[in-house]
Write an enzyme that holds these catalytic residues in place. Structure first.
Site, PDB file in Angstrom:
ATOM      1  N   ASN A   1      -1.073  -6.515  34.541  1.00  0.00           N
ATOM      2  CA  ASN A   1      -2.267  -6.730  33.465  1.00  0.00           C
ATOM      3  C   ASN A   1      -3.125  -7.941  33.804  1.00  0.00           C
ATOM      4  OD1 ASN A   1       0.426  -5.738  31.581  1.00  0.00           O
ATOM      5  ND2 ASN A   1      -1.473  -4.303  31.834  1.00  0.00           N
TER       6      ASN A   1
ATOM      7  N   ASN B   1       2.818   0.335  35.574  1.00  0.00           N
ATOM      8  CA  ASN B   1       2.038   1.608  35.192  1.00  0.00           C
ATOM      9  C   ASN B   1       0.620   1.430  35.514  1.00  0.00           C
ATOM     10  OD1 ASN B   1       2.840   0.349  32.817  1.00  0.00           O
ATOM     11  ND2 ASN B   1       1.309   1.716  31.779  1.00  0.00           N
ATOM     12  N   HIS B   2       0.034  -0.106  35.440  1.00  0.00           N
ATOM     13  CA  HIS B   2      -1.183   0.008  35.620  1.00  0.00           C
ATOM     14  C   HIS B   2      -1.651  -0.645  37.117  1.00  0.00           C
ATOM     15  CE1 HIS B   2      -2.325   0.418  31.383  1.00  0.00           C
ATOM     16  NE2 HIS B   2      -1.472  -0.501  30.939  1.00  0.00           N
TER      17      HIS B   2
ATOM     18  N   HIS C   1       6.191  -6.656  26.741  1.00  0.00           N
ATOM     19  CA  HIS C   1       5.393  -8.028  26.623  1.00  0.00           C
ATOM     20  C   HIS C   1       6.057  -8.984  25.579  1.00  0.00           C
ATOM     21  CE1 HIS C   1       1.396  -6.038  28.148  1.00  0.00           C
ATOM     22  NE2 HIS C   1       2.349  -5.816  29.003  1.00  0.00           N
TER      23      HIS C   1
END
Length: 279
Positions: free
Chosen positions: A40, A67-68, A182
């Site tokens: 992220n 996943n990003h 997170h």
């Protein structure tokens, strides 16, 4: 051996927290190796070469993804050129995923560190089984003989899946730590087989937020079910969240694990870390 793992870096605020605190932490704790989840890091979505370089320059030895991983398209080519960038291991065999899901590193002291990145399957992307994928890697590179330390980043939504991975790898890895949700969990422990474990390392992010994002858009979607725009990273002072691990040199198994939270809203005094620094 002493190393640290830091959770998802979210946007500029997260990158700045790494730059502000990591160099001093490396010296104070005698860290030989540092892993950061950076999926992220680029405006909250994915990673770019420039954002990765910031984290490497701040003291990271390896960056893991999730996943990003491919939200920033340049990551598809950058990861081929940058061996310190590790993406999830368990992409389907017939899918061409560039880069690598497991990578061996050598520290300045000559110790071998295997880093593995996994993606969970509960409420996540439909990838291959992370358990069979990691089992093959651990069989091929045993802790204590082929590797002096094994660090596993389990990027997953469900706490149960993360915990199951910890127990599955217990005795075969130095650390299994969760990322993606997170929020730092309060369960740092050494499992019965000697593997350090924490369900989620937390994020390097501004916690005056909704899991690192500015509050307005998540609140709008939860209360009205209508999207008003993209999520944007919160921009206030970030807390650097992660875990410190010390291993036994002979076995590679953990002797201690301690949470790290520095700066921002979640900053706290961790006396055990000060004890480590004084040893």
């Amino acid at each position: 051996m002493r190393f640290a793992f830091f959770g998802d870096v979210i946007g500029r605020s997260g990158r700045e927290s790494v730059a502000d605190h990591l160099p001093a932490l490396r010296r104070r704790l005698g860290l030989e190796f540092v892993v950061i989840n950076a999926e992220n890091a680029a405006a909250g979505f994915g990673i770019t070469e420039n954002t990765a370089r910031e984290l490497f320059d701040s003291g990271a030895d390896c960056l893991t993804l999730g996943n990003h991983a491919w939200d920033q398209k340049e990551a598809l080519t950058y990861i081929i050129r940058e061996p310190r960038l590790v993406r999830p291991l368990n992409y389907p065999a017939l899918t061409y995923a560039p880069g690598r899901g497991a990578q061996m590193f050598e520290t300045d002291a000559g110790r071998r560190v295997l880093v593995i990145n996994l993606l969970g399957r509960v409420h996540m992307d439909a990838l291959d089984d992370p358990f069979s994928s990691v089992d093959r890697e651990l069989e091929a590179c045993p802790l204590g003989s082929a590797a002096d330390a094994v660090i596993i980043d389990m990027h997953a939504e469900a706490t149960s899946e993360k915990m199951a991975m910890g127990h599955f790898c217990d005795g075969r890895a130095s650390l299994v730590v969760g990322t993606h949700t997170h929020v730092p969990t309060a369960d740092a422990q050494i499992l019965t087989g000697g593997t350090a474990y924490q369900t989620d390392a937390g994020a390097c992010a501004d916690y005056d937020s909704v899991i690192g994002n500015q509050k307005e858009e998540p609140l709008r979607r939860f209360t009205t079910r209508i999207s008003g725009g993209r999520y944007k990273p919160a921009e206030g002072p970030a807390t650097l969240c992660g875990v410190f691990v010390e291993t036994d040199d002979a076995t590679g198994l953990a002797r201690r694990i301690e949470p790290i939270r520095i700066g921002g809203r979640l900053s706290q005094t961790v006396p055990s870390l000060e004890t480590v620094a004084g040893e």
